[in-house]
Design a protein around this motif. Structure first.
Motif, PDB file in Angstrom:
ATOM      1  N   ALA A  33      27.802  27.335  60.507  1.00 41.00           N
ATOM      2  CA  ALA A  33      26.735  28.110  59.885  1.00 41.00           C
ATOM      3  C   ALA A  33      26.128  27.338  58.734  1.00 41.00           C
ATOM      4  O   ALA A  33      26.787  26.496  58.121  1.00 41.00           O
ATOM      5  N   GLU A  34      24.854  27.634  58.458  1.00 42.32           N
ATOM      6  CA  GLU A  34      24.245  27.162  57.218  1.00 42.32           C
ATOM      7  C   GLU A  34      24.223  28.334  56.244  1.00 42.32           C
ATOM      8  O   GLU A  34      23.753  29.425  56.580  1.00 42.32           O
ATOM      9  N   ALA A  35      24.746  28.105  55.040  1.00 45.40           N
ATOM     10  CA  ALA A  35      24.732  29.129  53.990  1.00 45.40           C
ATOM     11  C   ALA A  35      23.366  29.122  53.319  1.00 45.40           C
ATOM     12  O   ALA A  35      22.885  28.071  52.884  1.00 45.40           O
TER      13      ALA A  35
ATOM     14  N   VAL B 151      26.030  23.480  53.482  1.00 46.88           N
ATOM     15  CA  VAL B 151      25.543  23.979  52.190  1.00 46.88           C
ATOM     16  C   VAL B 151      24.411  23.066  51.712  1.00 46.88           C
ATOM     17  O   VAL B 151      24.522  21.834  51.797  1.00 46.88           O
ATOM     18  N   ASN B 152      23.326  23.675  51.231  1.00 46.61           N
ATOM     19  CA  ASN B 152      22.190  22.892  50.712  1.00 46.61           C
ATOM     20  C   ASN B 152      22.444  22.437  49.276  1.00 46.61           C
ATOM     21  O   ASN B 152      22.923  23.216  48.455  1.00 46.61           O
ATOM     22  N   LEU B 153      22.092  21.196  48.983  1.00 44.73           N
ATOM     23  CA  LEU B 153      22.193  20.687  47.608  1.00 44.73           C
ATOM     24  C   LEU B 153      20.830  20.183  47.142  1.00 44.73           C
ATOM     25  O   LEU B 153      20.105  19.551  47.909  1.00 44.73           O
TER      26      LEU B 153
ATOM     27  N   LEU C 261      27.152  18.746  53.684  1.00 50.69           N
ATOM     28  CA  LEU C 261      26.199  18.900  52.585  1.00 50.69           C
ATOM     29  C   LEU C 261      24.818  18.484  53.076  1.00 50.69           C
ATOM     30  O   LEU C 261      24.648  17.378  53.594  1.00 50.69           O
ATOM     31  N   GLU C 262      23.852  19.394  52.942  1.00 52.41           N
ATOM     32  CA  GLU C 262      22.490  19.122  53.392  1.00 52.41           C
ATOM     33  C   GLU C 262      21.638  18.642  52.217  1.00 52.41           C
ATOM     34  O   GLU C 262      21.479  19.330  51.219  1.00 52.41           O
ATOM     35  N   LEU C 263      21.113  17.447  52.352  1.00 53.99           N
ATOM     36  CA  LEU C 263      20.261  16.874  51.309  1.00 53.99           C
ATOM     37  C   LEU C 263      18.894  16.581  51.889  1.00 53.99           C
ATOM     38  O   LEU C 263      18.772  16.252  53.061  1.00 53.99           O
TER      39      LEU C 263
ATOM     40  N   MET D  10      20.927  15.038  56.701  1.00 56.89           N
ATOM     41  CA  MET D  10      19.581  14.843  56.144  1.00 56.89           C
ATOM     42  C   MET D  10      18.701  16.009  56.586  1.00 56.89           C
ATOM     43  O   MET D  10      18.382  16.127  57.767  1.00 56.89           O
ATOM     44  N   ASP D  11      18.347  16.868  55.616  1.00 51.48           N
ATOM     45  CA  ASP D  11      17.602  18.097  55.903  1.00 51.48           C
ATOM     46  C   ASP D  11      16.104  17.805  55.973  1.00 51.48           C
ATOM     47  O   ASP D  11      15.627  16.843  55.355  1.00 51.48           O
ATOM     48  N   ASP D  12      15.380  18.629  56.717  1.00 52.67           N
ATOM     49  CA  ASP D  12      13.912  18.565  56.790  1.00 52.67           C
ATOM     50  C   ASP D  12      13.417  17.165  57.151  1.00 52.67           C
ATOM     51  O   ASP D  12      12.387  16.711  56.631  1.00 52.67           O
TER      52      ASP D  12
ATOM     53  N   ILE E 127      21.106  14.347  61.370  1.00 52.55           N
ATOM     54  CA  ILE E 127      19.699  14.523  61.017  1.00 52.55           C
ATOM     55  C   ILE E 127      19.272  15.918  61.437  1.00 52.55           C
ATOM     56  O   ILE E 127      19.545  16.327  62.571  1.00 52.55           O
ATOM     57  N   LYS E 128      18.624  16.661  60.529  1.00 47.53           N
ATOM     58  CA  LYS E 128      18.046  17.952  60.904  1.00 47.53           C
ATOM     59  C   LYS E 128      16.529  17.790  60.973  1.00 47.53           C
ATOM     60  O   LYS E 128      15.885  17.532  59.957  1.00 47.53           O
ATOM     61  N   ILE E 129      15.980  17.927  62.169  1.00 46.49           N
ATOM     62  CA  ILE E 129      14.540  17.733  62.363  1.00 46.49           C
ATOM     63  C   ILE E 129      13.795  18.930  61.785  1.00 46.49           C
ATOM     64  O   ILE E 129      14.087  20.075  62.136  1.00 46.49           O
TER      65      ILE E 129
HETATM   66 MG    MG Z   1      19.144  23.290  54.891  1.00 47.25          MG
END
Ligand code: MG
Ligand code: C2E
Ligand code: MG
Ligand code: MG
Length: 277
Positions: free
Chosen positions: A58-60, A117-119, A149-151, A179-181, A200-202
């Motif tokens: 899951a993404e928080a 988790v997003n940072l 950790l999503e950056l 790597m987010d976005d 990688i998150k597209i």
């Molecule tokens: Mg995110």
């Protein structure tokens, strides 16, 4: 007349600016109170393996239900938290809460799940995030590799050396970096290598209308093949229908996230979903 008009415009702009500044201050003090009184909460959005349809984690996502304004979106309050320095306290709370939630899922028999988790860039400035991550993992007794950790790329632009040192130590703990976005910032391929990202998150802006827009389709397909050839995992954000999911599966995209599978959910709904409800 021109002079008077000019003054009126100036006063108007000034008043508008004061209103914006006041709004900002009110949000900031409200957010400070929300952190202190434990009034923030997290929702969890399933991350799905495309081939099997299984939930892998899951993404928080942080939520603030303001007593007077109602829900304030993170796109509004996260920047306020970043600019005011509150992001350090908020970020620590998110890490503790999300890892505690993961512990509960593991204890309920879902030990394979991971948590993302997003940072924010700002959380790296004083390097406090490193201690926060370590503490959260120890307190919740979570294996480091189950935390991701999503950056965003902006993190890496801030202060090369300091950020690099923190990222290296986070990697040494065993946590995963995502790597987010991806595709919206500088998308430096060198960064992916240098910081040893795992995934990688597209960005959803490419995914959402890739069926109607051949350019977006080419970008998504290109990022997937890039990720796979670098040996990285790849996730498509913002998958809203089966047509997109099918196409992504066809292109060997590993993971997906989006309203087609599930919206961000409260913990009760998430565990329900895990049970097959
Ligand atoms: Mg995110
Ligand atoms: P993000 O990390 O890219 O998170 C994904 C966002 O896309 C979430 O918005 C999620 O609700 C939304 N989303 C997921 N699937 C779909 C879909 O199929 N269609 C559409 N249209 N949207 C979808 P949300 O929850 O509003 O969060 C926005 C951003 O706020 C996040 O973007 C992240 O950058 C930031 N954020 C949220 N929680 C935190 C946090 O705890 N810490 C930090 N630093 N940032 C956070
Ligand atoms: Mg994203
Ligand atoms: Mg985003």
């Amino acid at each position: 007349a021109a002079k008077r008009e000019g003054r009126a415009v100036y006063q108007f702009a000034n008043a508008a600016m004061n209103a914006a500044a006041l709004e900002r201050l009110q949000l900031e003090s409200g957010l400070r109170r929300a952190i202190e009184t434990n009034a923030l909460r997290l929702e969890y959005q399933p991350l799905v393996e495309l081939a099997s349809g299984r939930i892998v984690g899951a993404e928080a996502l942080c939520r603030w239900d303001h007593p007077k304004r109602g829900p304030v979106p993170p796109a509004v309050f996260i920047p306020v938290a970043e600019d005011s320095g509150l992001i350090e306290a908020l970020g620590g709370w998110v890490l503790r809460t999300a890892t505690r939630q993961l512990r509960a899922w593991h204890d309920a028999g879902h030990a394979e799940l991971m948590m993302a988790v997003n940072l924010s860039a700002r959380q790296f400035q004083r390097g406090i995030v490193l201690q926060q991550v370590e503490d959260a993992l120890v307190e919740a007794d979570i294996p480091a590799e189950k935390l991701e950790l999503e950056l965003t790329e902006s993190v890496l632009l801030h202060d090369g050396e300091a950020v690099m040192a923190v990222l290296r130590r986070l990697k040494a703990l065993g946590v995963k970096l995502s790597m987010d976005d991806f595709g919206t910032g500088y998308s430096s391929l060198a960064y992916l290598r240098r910081f040893k990202f795992d995934k990688i998150k597209i960005d959803q802006s490419f995914v959402r209308d890739m069926i109607d827009d051949p350019d977006n389709a080419a970008i998504v397909r290109g990022i997937i093949s890039l990720a796979l050839s670098l040996g990285l995992d790849v996730l498509a954000e913002g998958v809203e229908d089966e047509t997109v999911a099918t196409r992504l599966r066809h292109w060997q995209c590993t993971f997906a996230q989006g309203y087609h599978f599930a919206r961000p959910m409260r913990p009760e709904a998430f565990i329900e979903r895990l049970r097959g409800g």
